[in-house]
Design an enzyme around this catalytic site. Sequence first.
Site, mmCIF file in Angstrom:
data_model
loop_
_atom_site.group_PDB
_atom_site.id
_atom_site.type_symbol
_atom_site.label_atom_id
_atom_site.label_comp_id
_atom_site.label_asym_id
_atom_site.label_seq_id
_atom_site.Cartn_x
_atom_site.Cartn_y
_atom_site.Cartn_z
ATOM 1 N N LYS A 6 11.397 14.664 40.653
ATOM 2 C CA LYS A 6 11.418 14.157 41.911
ATOM 3 C C LYS A 6 12.045 12.757 42.051
ATOM 4 C CE LYS A 6 8.278 14.370 45.532
ATOM 5 N NZ LYS A 6 9.438 14.365 46.246
ATOM 6 N N ASP B 123 0.967 8.575 37.757
ATOM 7 C CA ASP B 123 0.243 9.754 37.171
ATOM 8 C C ASP B 123 0.395 10.779 38.206
ATOM 9 O OD1 ASP B 123 -1.095 10.561 35.209
ATOM 10 O OD2 ASP B 123 -3.314 9.896 35.422
ATOM 11 N N LYS C 31 17.221 11.657 41.508
ATOM 12 C CA LYS C 31 17.464 10.932 42.912
ATOM 13 C C LYS C 31 18.952 11.352 42.995
ATOM 14 C CE LYS C 31 16.211 7.123 44.834
ATOM 15 N NZ LYS C 31 14.745 6.673 45.249
ATOM 16 N N SER D 124 4.119 11.723 48.509
ATOM 17 C CA SER D 124 4.897 13.010 48.284
ATOM 18 C C SER D 124 4.250 13.933 47.596
ATOM 19 C CB SER D 124 6.044 12.645 47.758
ATOM 20 O OG SER D 124 7.234 12.072 48.786
HETATM 21 P P1 NAD Z 1 15.840 2.353 55.321
HETATM 22 O O1 NAD Z 1 17.112 2.678 55.506
HETATM 23 O O2 NAD Z 1 14.757 2.976 55.900
HETATM 24 O O3 NAD Z 1 15.596 0.623 55.687
HETATM 25 C C1 NAD Z 1 16.508 -0.265 54.809
HETATM 26 C C2 NAD Z 1 16.684 -1.561 55.708
HETATM 27 O O4 NAD Z 1 17.331 -2.517 54.895
HETATM 28 C C3 NAD Z 1 17.634 -0.956 56.986
HETATM 29 O O5 NAD Z 1 16.881 -1.339 58.309
HETATM 30 C C4 NAD Z 1 18.953 -1.835 56.938
HETATM 31 O O6 NAD Z 1 19.446 -2.249 57.742
HETATM 32 C C5 NAD Z 1 18.433 -3.216 56.106
HETATM 33 N N1 NAD Z 1 19.446 -3.802 55.123
HETATM 34 C C6 NAD Z 1 20.520 -3.212 54.418
HETATM 35 N N2 NAD Z 1 21.184 -4.312 53.857
HETATM 36 C C7 NAD Z 1 20.559 -5.360 53.975
HETATM 37 C C8 NAD Z 1 20.576 -6.781 53.762
HETATM 38 N N3 NAD Z 1 21.715 -6.937 52.925
HETATM 39 N N4 NAD Z 1 19.663 -7.647 53.943
HETATM 40 C C9 NAD Z 1 18.462 -7.358 54.658
HETATM 41 N N5 NAD Z 1 18.318 -6.049 55.159
HETATM 42 C C10 NAD Z 1 19.209 -5.155 54.896
HETATM 43 O O7 NAD Z 1 15.462 2.386 53.648
HETATM 44 P P2 NAD Z 1 13.944 2.497 53.019
HETATM 45 O O8 NAD Z 1 13.525 3.805 52.841
HETATM 46 O O9 NAD Z 1 12.990 1.402 53.672
HETATM 47 O O10 NAD Z 1 14.302 1.816 51.607
HETATM 48 C C11 NAD Z 1 14.366 0.521 51.339
HETATM 49 C C12 NAD Z 1 14.245 0.152 49.849
HETATM 50 O O11 NAD Z 1 13.145 1.094 49.253
HETATM 51 C C13 NAD Z 1 15.513 0.983 48.790
HETATM 52 O O12 NAD Z 1 15.618 0.277 47.758
HETATM 53 C C14 NAD Z 1 14.560 2.486 48.525
HETATM 54 O O13 NAD Z 1 15.242 2.964 47.203
HETATM 55 C C15 NAD Z 1 13.429 1.730 48.434
HETATM 56 N N6 NAD Z 1 12.191 3.096 48.397
HETATM 57 C C16 NAD Z 1 12.009 3.515 49.451
HETATM 58 C C17 NAD Z 1 10.919 4.714 49.574
HETATM 59 C C18 NAD Z 1 10.601 5.467 50.872
HETATM 60 O O14 NAD Z 1 9.673 6.085 50.725
HETATM 61 N N7 NAD Z 1 11.482 5.319 52.003
HETATM 62 C C19 NAD Z 1 10.155 4.706 48.426
HETATM 63 C C20 NAD Z 1 10.445 3.782 47.218
HETATM 64 C C21 NAD Z 1 11.407 3.019 47.093
#
Ligand code: NAD
Length: 471
Positions: free
Chosen positions: A70, A99, A106, A362
């Site tokens: 996942k 868990d 990915k 999820s």
């Molecule tokens: P997203 O695309 O919804 O949001 C990311 C935001 O970061 C965007 O608004 C983008 O414009 C901004 N951004 C990009 N570069 C930047 C910079 N240099 N400085 C400041 N802002 C910047 O993505 P997300 O889903 O919120 O994911 C963000 C992080 O969280 C990633 O590392 C992702 O792997 C992690 N993550 C996401 C989830 C999820 O459920 N969506 C779960 C676990 C981890």
Amino acid sequence: MSEHISFSKQVELYVDRAAELTPYPQGLIDQIRITNSVYQIQFPLKRDDGSIEVIQAWRAEHSHHIRPVKGGIRFSEHADQDEVIALASLMTYKCAIVDVPYGGGKGAIKINPRNYSKAELERITRRYTYELVQKNFIGPGVDVPAPDYGTGEKEMAWIVDTYSSLSNGELDSAACVTGKPISEGGIHGRREATGRGVMFGIREACANVKDMKRIGLKAGLDGKKVVIQGFGNVGYHSAKFLAEEGAQIIAILEYDGAIHNEKGVDIEDVFQFRKENGSFKNYPGATFLEDTRTALELPCDILVPAALENQITSENAKRIQAKIIGEGANGPTTYKAAEELHKKGVLVIPDLYLNAGGVTVSYFEWLKNLSHIQFGRMQKRFEEGSNRKILSKVEELTGKVLDPEEAKYLTEGPSELALVNSGLEETMIEAYRSIREIQAKHDDKIDLRRAAFIFALDKVANSYYMRGIFP
Ligand code: NAD
């Protein structure tokens, strides 16, 4: 050690450092660390103007010790194979910590979604899904993607639709992907789950009086000054829930500028402004800062990087003034920076624990899809009825009658959202306590990240032993 260590190598180094404090043979650690399979895909996209563009994409399955694997799918122009492998491996450890019965996976498509029309994004997503189906890299029991950076419910709806149309009536096909819209088999609370989990994790850390004393802070979230990097799914929801718990969001950083107000900003107001204007520029409630990167160094209690990896490096770590860093993003702190922050006494709540709320919910969505019933459907009315009977008896015995609003509040049966949020809260609190216990067992000399990796290695190694793979 050079700062130029690839992202996947950094994760391996964390594993190695944690493994030093575990009893497992090197061969087993090697097996846990490696990535089981990676699929690299290139396919053509017909753009709206009729031209053809080659799109590059990947799906990595880090660990098959449990199936399905996942992990999210990201749309990012910075994506490469190393990043996908690193993120897939983090997913293995993340799932173990909270868990949920998955190996880590990915996916990524190397595009900047802002440069494509909705119709083009749909063609890309459907073709990517088709390619995954062809090589058995997607399916409810095989590999289950979810949203990540640059993707959301819309893309997950295209994925489930494409998969279902190719799977010829497979009963469980909705469980091939999570983070779907509710109407397509999604679950209430998934959209905000990662940010809500970030809040639960930071709240739990801040509740520890001894830990807060060590970094010179009072226990609790109330009044803590917070800087958020990234105002997407994770950043926005983290900010919203932290503010609801009494924290003050003093700065929000985006790729095209930041806003700062020491008195705190109103999250919904900022969100609406950015939605309408496309940027923070001219937001009336705060000062606009062009240099978004140095805004990471603003004085604050808590910094939440929630954008991308490699944001806090050995170059800027010494200037970071936050006392707590809550890693909403994956890999926002480099290996070298993490060492420096530990020496500086900064409390870093690591990504592999802190952003696990997304995969936790999820998991609930996947279970809902496999059981083909909404959580709470069987018990909501039943519990309401039982609660009403108890309340009527109490009213009869005391002679006091509650007003209808109060009575409704006390007797209501659980909705799907309430059940999801309570499962998420329980998961995040329990996982934090387990990691903190491991840290305590090592006399608080190791950081939370190393403790989290030890916890994850114990779980994955145990799974190998239980299956007799390493008797
Ligand atoms: P997203 O695309 O919804 O949001 C990311 C935001 O970061 C965007 O608004 C983008 O414009 C901004 N951004 C990009 N570069 C930047 C910079 N240099 N400085 C400041 N802002 C910047 O993505 P997300 O889903 O919120 O994911 C963000 C992080 O969280 C990633 O590392 C992702 O792997 C992690 N993550 C996401 C989830 C999820 O459920 N969506 C779960 C676990 C981890």
